[in-house]
Design a protein around this motif. Structure first.
Motif, mmCIF file in Angstrom:
data_model
loop_
_atom_site.group_PDB
_atom_site.id
_atom_site.type_symbol
_atom_site.label_atom_id
_atom_site.label_comp_id
_atom_site.label_asym_id
_atom_site.label_seq_id
_atom_site.Cartn_x
_atom_site.Cartn_y
_atom_site.Cartn_z
ATOM 1 N N GLU A 161 -18.617 -35.796 -4.430
ATOM 2 C CA GLU A 161 -20.079 -35.846 -3.790
ATOM 3 C C GLU A 161 -20.547 -37.075 -3.889
ATOM 4 N N ALA A 162 -19.942 -38.259 -4.764
ATOM 5 C CA ALA A 162 -20.421 -39.501 -4.657
ATOM 6 C C ALA A 162 -19.556 -40.421 -3.853
ATOM 7 N N GLY A 163 -18.784 -39.886 -3.164
ATOM 8 C CA GLY A 163 -17.885 -40.516 -2.313
ATOM 9 C C GLY A 163 -16.617 -41.018 -2.826
ATOM 10 N N ALA A 164 -16.267 -40.677 -4.161
ATOM 11 C CA ALA A 164 -14.912 -41.108 -4.993
ATOM 12 C C ALA A 164 -13.779 -40.400 -4.527
ATOM 13 N N VAL A 165 -12.746 -40.684 -4.956
ATOM 14 C CA VAL A 165 -11.510 -40.072 -4.963
ATOM 15 C C VAL A 165 -11.250 -39.391 -6.140
ATOM 16 N N ALA A 166 -10.936 -38.434 -6.399
ATOM 17 C CA ALA A 166 -10.720 -37.601 -7.512
ATOM 18 C C ALA A 166 -9.283 -37.113 -7.684
ATOM 19 N N LYS A 167 -8.478 -37.122 -8.884
ATOM 20 C CA LYS A 167 -7.173 -36.557 -8.881
ATOM 21 C C LYS A 167 -7.162 -36.049 -10.316
ATOM 22 N N VAL A 168 -6.397 -34.731 -10.399
ATOM 23 C CA VAL A 168 -6.277 -34.085 -11.839
ATOM 24 C C VAL A 168 -5.046 -34.300 -12.201
ATOM 25 N N SER A 169 -4.847 -34.874 -13.438
ATOM 26 C CA SER A 169 -3.707 -35.003 -14.174
ATOM 27 C C SER A 169 -3.475 -33.794 -15.086
ATOM 28 N N SER A 170 -2.700 -33.883 -16.098
ATOM 29 C CA SER A 170 -2.454 -32.849 -16.965
ATOM 30 C C SER A 170 -3.409 -32.877 -18.004
ATOM 31 N N ILE A 171 -4.384 -34.169 -18.059
ATOM 32 C CA ILE A 171 -5.198 -34.093 -19.269
ATOM 33 C C ILE A 171 -6.583 -34.734 -18.817
ATOM 34 N N HIS A 172 -6.484 -35.397 -17.694
ATOM 35 C CA HIS A 172 -7.974 -36.101 -17.306
ATOM 36 C C HIS A 172 -7.884 -35.676 -15.944
ATOM 37 N N VAL A 173 -9.339 -35.735 -15.356
ATOM 38 C CA VAL A 173 -9.846 -35.971 -13.888
ATOM 39 C C VAL A 173 -9.970 -37.458 -13.911
ATOM 40 N N ASN A 174 -9.274 -38.093 -12.842
ATOM 41 C CA ASN A 174 -9.551 -39.683 -12.613
ATOM 42 C C ASN A 174 -10.150 -39.785 -11.411
ATOM 43 N N GLY A 175 -11.245 -40.689 -11.268
ATOM 44 C CA GLY A 175 -12.168 -41.057 -10.107
ATOM 45 C C GLY A 175 -12.183 -42.514 -9.908
ATOM 46 N N TRP A 176 -11.866 -42.643 -8.520
ATOM 47 C CA TRP A 176 -12.265 -44.222 -8.186
ATOM 48 C C TRP A 176 -12.744 -44.158 -6.820
ATOM 49 N N PHE A 177 -13.326 -45.465 -6.419
ATOM 50 C CA PHE A 177 -13.683 -45.629 -5.044
ATOM 51 C C PHE A 177 -12.620 -46.540 -4.281
ATOM 52 N N GLY A 178 -12.028 -45.978 -3.345
ATOM 53 C CA GLY A 178 -10.962 -46.666 -2.846
ATOM 54 C C GLY A 178 -9.826 -45.745 -1.911
ATOM 55 N N ASN A 179 -9.237 -46.223 -1.074
ATOM 56 C CA ASN A 179 -8.377 -45.582 -0.272
ATOM 57 C C ASN A 179 -6.765 -45.713 -0.638
ATOM 58 N N TYR A 180 -6.561 -45.904 -2.139
ATOM 59 C CA TYR A 180 -5.327 -45.860 -2.572
ATOM 60 C C TYR A 180 -4.974 -44.699 -3.411
ATOM 61 N N ASP A 181 -3.601 -44.619 -3.727
ATOM 62 C CA ASP A 181 -3.094 -43.742 -4.649
ATOM 63 C C ASP A 181 -1.854 -44.042 -5.271
ATOM 64 N N LYS A 182 -1.048 -43.275 -6.257
ATOM 65 C CA LYS A 182 0.257 -43.848 -6.600
ATOM 66 C C LYS A 182 1.168 -44.100 -5.449
ATOM 67 N N LEU A 183 1.134 -43.457 -4.433
ATOM 68 C CA LEU A 183 2.228 -43.882 -3.288
ATOM 69 C C LEU A 183 1.961 -45.299 -2.890
ATOM 70 N N SER A 184 0.634 -45.174 -2.216
ATOM 71 C CA SER A 184 0.256 -46.644 -1.620
ATOM 72 C C SER A 184 0.630 -47.681 -2.316
ATOM 73 N N MET A 185 0.295 -47.748 -3.625
ATOM 74 C CA MET A 185 0.638 -48.866 -4.668
ATOM 75 C C MET A 185 2.101 -48.991 -4.936
ATOM 76 N N THR A 186 2.905 -47.993 -4.837
ATOM 77 C CA THR A 186 4.273 -48.153 -4.976
ATOM 78 C C THR A 186 4.943 -48.637 -3.778
ATOM 79 N N ARG A 187 4.413 -48.356 -2.672
ATOM 80 C CA ARG A 187 4.946 -48.848 -1.207
ATOM 81 C C ARG A 187 4.774 -50.544 -1.460
#
Length: 267
Positions: A161-187
């Protein structure tokens, strides 16, 4: 998700890079076991390039790069990669966003933090938040009693709702502003550090993970491996791993590592 024992030797012999999530993939119930750490050592000794791909914070990733047998690390779900140059004793840090933009993002995330903690009773700021540079981590089961799935979904909704990306891990919900994820930085890491285009070497990469924030990696790599506890999130995965281990968490990681190493040995 096929049993990893069916992962053919021919395909395993192609693998040069081993990428892996950390929490509940390499670690087990929050601990790095001797067996899992030895598997990292054995992978390096066998000639694999080893790169953790994690949601853990910059402060921890600095330590992992210096102390673990790894070639680089992608952290905070793709906010950066770090690589420690042991010869020159220098930490190379590459962020997706510049420092000024990260500071502006932090102000917005701090406001969002207060709202989430107020509206979702039982959640907490992740204990590693002070070591983070680019995201906000909300704990739903690491150091707090496990929250029900609907509360986890509510945390995700508040981020979005705040315009952030949110991803669920096994322990946390991580949120950030930006168009990146694990794959884009790996690339980006592969292009800038290893001199490879990820698309051209995807058959030479194995990735292991366990939760929804690993889905971009599961979907991209043909040789993606879920440790057995990935089944806990099976209905939440946008993409599933091609293979699954018998063992849970670090035990599954060791199982996968041994199979990859065995493929390099003569019959």
């Amino acid at each position: 998700m096929r049993p990893i024992k069916d992962f053919s030797k021919e395909d395993r012999q192609k693998v040069r890079y081993l990428l892996s999530d950390i929490d509940d993939t390499i670690t087990s119930e929050g601990r790095l076991t001797a067996e899992a750490y030895q598997a990292l050592e054995d992978l390096k000794a066998a000639g694999f390039v080893v790169v953790p791909i994690t949601g853990r914070p910059a402060g921890w990733c600095d330590h992992f790069c210096r102390m673990w047998p790894v070639d680089a690390i992608v952290g905070e779900n793709g906010a950066f990669y770090f690589r420690y140059d042991h010869e020159n004793r220098k930490m190379v840090q590459r962020y997706w966003k510049d420092e000024e933009t990260r500071k502006a993002d932090r102000l917005k995330l701090d406001q969002l933090r207060d709202r989430i903690l107020d509206e979702v009773p039982g959640c907490a700021l992740a204990s590693d938040q002070n070591y983070r540079d680019a995201d906000l981590a909300i704990d739903f089961c690491e150091d707090v009693p496990p929250l029900p799935r609907e509360d986890i979904s509510r945390i995700v909704s508040l981020f979005e709702e705040a315009g952030a990306v949110a991803k669920v891990s096994s322990i946390h919900v991580n949120g950030w502003f930006g168009n990146y994820d694990k794959l884009s930085m790996t690339r980006l890491l592969f292009r800038e550090v290893f001199g490879e285009e990820l698309e051209t070497v995807r058959e030479e990469v194995a990735f292991s993970g366990d939760s929804p924030n690993d889905a971009p990696m599961f979907g991209f790599f043909p040789h993606s491996v879920g440790v057995a506890n990935v089944r806990d999130f099976e209905d939440q995965l946008a993409a599933k791993p091609g293979w699954i281990t018998e063992g849970h968490s670090g035990t599954g990681f060791v199982e996968m590592a041994r199979l990859l190493i065995k493929a390099r040995k003569p019959d």
